[in-house]
Design a protein around this motif. Structure first.
Motif, short mmCIF file in Angstrom:
data_model
loop_
_atom_site.label_atom_id
_atom_site.label_comp_id
_atom_site.label_asym_id
_atom_site.label_seq_id
_atom_site.Cartn_x
_atom_site.Cartn_y
_atom_site.Cartn_z
N ASP A 170 -3.29 -6.63 9.97
CA ASP A 170 -3.40 -6.17 11.29
C ASP A 170 -2.53 -4.72 11.35
O ASP A 170 -1.77 -4.35 10.40
CB ASP A 170 -3.04 -7.34 12.17
CG ASP A 170 -1.50 -7.63 12.13
OD1 ASP A 170 -0.69 -6.79 11.85
OD2 ASP A 170 -1.13 -8.82 12.11
N ALA A 171 -2.76 -4.24 12.48
CA ALA A 171 -1.90 -2.99 12.63
C ALA A 171 -0.62 -2.91 12.49
O ALA A 171 0.04 -2.03 12.06
CB ALA A 171 -2.52 -2.03 14.03
N GLY A 172 -0.09 -4.05 13.03
CA GLY A 172 1.38 -4.27 12.85
C GLY A 172 1.84 -4.23 11.55
O GLY A 172 2.82 -3.60 11.21
N GLN A 173 1.26 -4.89 10.72
CA GLN A 173 1.36 -5.23 9.27
C GLN A 173 1.06 -3.59 8.65
O GLN A 173 1.95 -3.16 7.87
CB GLN A 173 0.64 -5.97 8.60
CG GLN A 173 0.94 -7.47 8.84
CD GLN A 173 -0.11 -8.37 8.44
OE1 GLN A 173 -1.31 -8.25 8.47
NE2 GLN A 173 0.39 -9.74 8.08
N ALA A 174 0.10 -2.87 8.89
CA ALA A 174 -0.30 -1.77 8.39
C ALA A 174 0.77 -0.70 8.64
O ALA A 174 1.22 0.23 7.93
CB ALA A 174 -1.61 -1.32 8.89
N ALA A 175 1.35 -0.80 9.87
CA ALA A 175 2.42 0.27 10.23
C ALA A 175 3.68 0.52 9.45
O ALA A 175 4.48 1.31 8.90
CB ALA A 175 2.67 0.00 11.61
N ARG A 176 3.80 -0.79 8.71
CA ARG A 176 5.02 -0.72 7.88
C ARG A 176 4.59 -0.55 6.24
O ARG A 176 5.74 -0.43 5.49
CB ARG A 176 5.39 -2.34 7.85
CG ARG A 176 6.17 -2.70 9.11
CD ARG A 176 6.36 -4.07 9.20
NE ARG A 176 7.50 -4.47 8.34
CZ ARG A 176 7.59 -5.65 7.73
NH1 ARG A 176 6.67 -6.56 7.89
NH2 ARG A 176 8.34 -5.88 6.70
N LEU A 177 3.31 -0.53 6.04
CA LEU A 177 2.87 -0.33 4.68
C LEU A 177 3.57 0.95 3.92
O LEU A 177 3.38 2.04 4.46
CB LEU A 177 1.51 -0.37 4.76
CG LEU A 177 0.57 -0.20 3.50
CD1 LEU A 177 0.80 -1.37 2.61
CD2 LEU A 177 -0.97 0.16 3.70
N VAL A 178 3.65 1.07 2.78
CA VAL A 178 3.71 2.15 1.93
C VAL A 178 2.62 2.26 1.11
O VAL A 178 2.18 1.36 0.28
CB VAL A 178 4.96 2.09 1.26
CG1 VAL A 178 5.25 3.50 0.52
CG2 VAL A 178 6.15 2.21 2.14
N LEU A 209 -6.81 5.57 6.76
CA LEU A 209 -6.12 4.50 7.52
C LEU A 209 -6.28 4.57 8.91
O LEU A 209 -5.89 3.65 9.60
CB LEU A 209 -4.53 4.81 7.06
CG LEU A 209 -4.13 4.25 5.76
CD1 LEU A 209 -2.94 4.93 5.30
CD2 LEU A 209 -4.48 2.88 5.30
N GLY A 210 -6.54 5.71 9.53
CA GLY A 210 -6.51 5.98 10.84
C GLY A 210 -7.92 5.32 11.22
O GLY A 210 -7.95 4.72 12.30
N GLU A 211 -9.12 5.48 10.60
CA GLU A 211 -10.18 4.90 10.58
C GLU A 211 -10.21 3.20 10.63
O GLU A 211 -10.77 2.70 11.49
CB GLU A 211 -11.43 5.38 9.76
CG GLU A 211 -11.78 6.79 9.64
CD GLU A 211 -12.26 7.01 11.02
OE1 GLU A 211 -13.41 6.31 11.34
OE2 GLU A 211 -12.26 7.99 11.65
N LEU A 212 -9.41 3.14 9.69
CA LEU A 212 -9.28 1.43 9.52
C LEU A 212 -8.44 0.89 10.54
O LEU A 212 -8.58 -0.51 10.97
CB LEU A 212 -8.65 1.17 8.05
CG LEU A 212 -9.60 1.34 6.86
CD1 LEU A 212 -8.82 1.25 5.65
CD2 LEU A 212 -10.63 0.39 6.58
N PHE A 213 -7.28 1.55 11.04
CA PHE A 213 -6.47 0.90 12.19
C PHE A 213 -6.67 1.78 13.25
O PHE A 213 -7.59 1.65 14.07
CB PHE A 213 -5.11 0.83 11.47
CG PHE A 213 -4.98 -0.05 10.23
CD1 PHE A 213 -5.00 -1.57 10.41
CD2 PHE A 213 -5.34 0.32 8.94
CE1 PHE A 213 -5.01 -2.50 9.07
CE2 PHE A 213 -5.07 -0.45 8.00
CZ PHE A 213 -5.15 -1.73 7.94
N ASP A 214 -5.68 2.52 13.50
CA ASP A 214 -5.64 3.70 14.61
C ASP A 214 -4.78 4.71 14.38
O ASP A 214 -4.13 4.49 13.22
CB ASP A 214 -5.32 3.05 15.82
CG ASP A 214 -3.91 2.45 15.83
OD1 ASP A 214 -3.24 3.20 16.03
OD2 ASP A 214 -4.03 1.23 15.63
N GLY A 215 -4.94 5.76 14.94
CA GLY A 215 -4.32 6.87 14.49
C GLY A 215 -2.80 7.02 14.54
O GLY A 215 -2.03 7.49 13.70
N ASP A 216 -2.32 6.22 15.65
CA ASP A 216 -0.67 6.01 15.85
C ASP A 216 -0.27 5.16 14.65
O ASP A 216 0.74 5.41 14.18
CB ASP A 216 -0.51 5.13 17.20
CG ASP A 216 -0.61 6.16 18.34
OD1 ASP A 216 -0.82 7.53 18.08
OD2 ASP A 216 -0.66 5.53 19.41
N THR A 217 -1.04 4.25 14.05
CA THR A 217 -0.65 3.29 13.20
C THR A 217 -0.52 4.15 11.89
O THR A 217 0.38 4.12 10.83
CB THR A 217 -1.72 2.21 12.79
OG1 THR A 217 -1.45 1.26 14.14
CG2 THR A 217 -1.20 1.31 11.51
#
Ligand SMILES: O=C[C@H](O)COP(=O)(O)O
Length: 271
Positions: A170-178, A209-217
């Motif tokens: 989910d986007a919350g997880q993705a935001a922490r990804l490296v 990643l913007g396509e898969l999640f969203d631009g902010d993420t």
């Protein structure tokens, strides 16, 4: 905003040293103490540029004791993890074990795991999910071999590894990804992808990643470059807008060289 001219970074840079199968548990302590002293002497601002090491599993308990005991501002992680929690998986290490050893990160899908241990994108996706279950940040490694680079399909190849690796997050997880882009032909060979090559791929990864999640993420996700990084080339690679750090192999085994990479801002051309 760029990283090159004003010293302001969109994301906190991460300088990561992957020790691979080097430095035993005694050598690890000496190495880490020297690294901490060197960076302390240089007044390194760890809050500004994060420093992480990835020691062999057998070093982690000693590293944990040192980091906790001496309150070192260095973070560390495992080089791999099992997709499973526990059980009959001889030789494997679970995310729970890594978390209990104080790991913040874990490498997933390093090219040496993909090639030497035949790890598939599907398996790596289960490892990414296992990392999040134990509150570890996965450093998902992607990148192409020489033949793919020569065929000109490196961007699509790498993005496909990315899509499969992050499936189901989910986007919350993705935001922490490296994500670490490591062209296999540049690992341990002395060949370095040029800064523009690193930027081209990191920009493509961020767009995907913007396509898969969203631009902010996507704007929060840190992207590293790896492959024959040294003090002499780190500054030029890290000047690139979408490159937020480096994953260093061989040069991370030399204290002064690695400390110099950590202090890459000293080599940036400003103005
Ligand atoms: O994990 C690090 C990469 O494999 C790069 O290794 P290298 O700096 O020795 O080329």
């Amino acid at each position: 905003m760029t990283t090159s001219t004003n010293g302001v970074f969109d994301r906190r840079p991460l300088i990561a040293g992957n020790w691979k199968m080097n430095l035993d548990h005694v050598q690890a302590i000496t190495f880490l103490q020297k690294l901490a002293w060197t960076l302390d002497d240089a007044n390194h601002d760890f809050g500004r540029v994060e420093v992480s090491v990835f020691p062999p599993f057998t070093d982690l308990r000693g590293v944990q004791t040192l980091v906790k005991g001496d309150d070192l501002p260095v973070v560390y992680g495992g080089q791999d993890l099992s997709p499973h929690e526990s059980g009959a998986y001889t030789g494997d290490i679970s995310g729970q074990f890594l978390k209990r050893l104080g790991c913040a990160y874990v490498l997933v899908g390093h090219s040496e795991r993909r090639t030497l241990h035949a790890e598939s994108d599907e398996l790596l996706n289960t490892k990414v999910h296992a990392a999040y279950r134990h509150d570890l940040v996965p450093v998902l490694c992607v990148g192409e071999g020489l033949e793919i680079r020569q065929a000109g399909t490196h961007v699509e190849h790498t993005l496909e590894q990315l899509r499969r690796g992050v499936a189901g997050l989910d986007a919350g997880q993705a935001a922490r990804l490296v994500v670490a882009y490591e062209p296999v032909w540049a690992i341990g060979t002395g060949e370095v992808a040029g800064p523009q090559d690193a930027q081209e791929m990191c920009a493509a990864i961020r767009a995907e990643l913007g396509e898969l999640f969203d631009g902010d993420t996507a704007a929060k996700i840190r992207l590293l470059y790896g492959g024959s990084v040294k003090a002499a080339n780190a500054g030029s690679i890290l000047k690139e807008r979408d490159v937020d750090g480096v994953l260093v192999g061989g040069a991370s085994l030399d204290v002064s060289e690695f400390a110099s990479i950590v202090r890459f801002e000293q080599h940036l051309v400003t103005g």
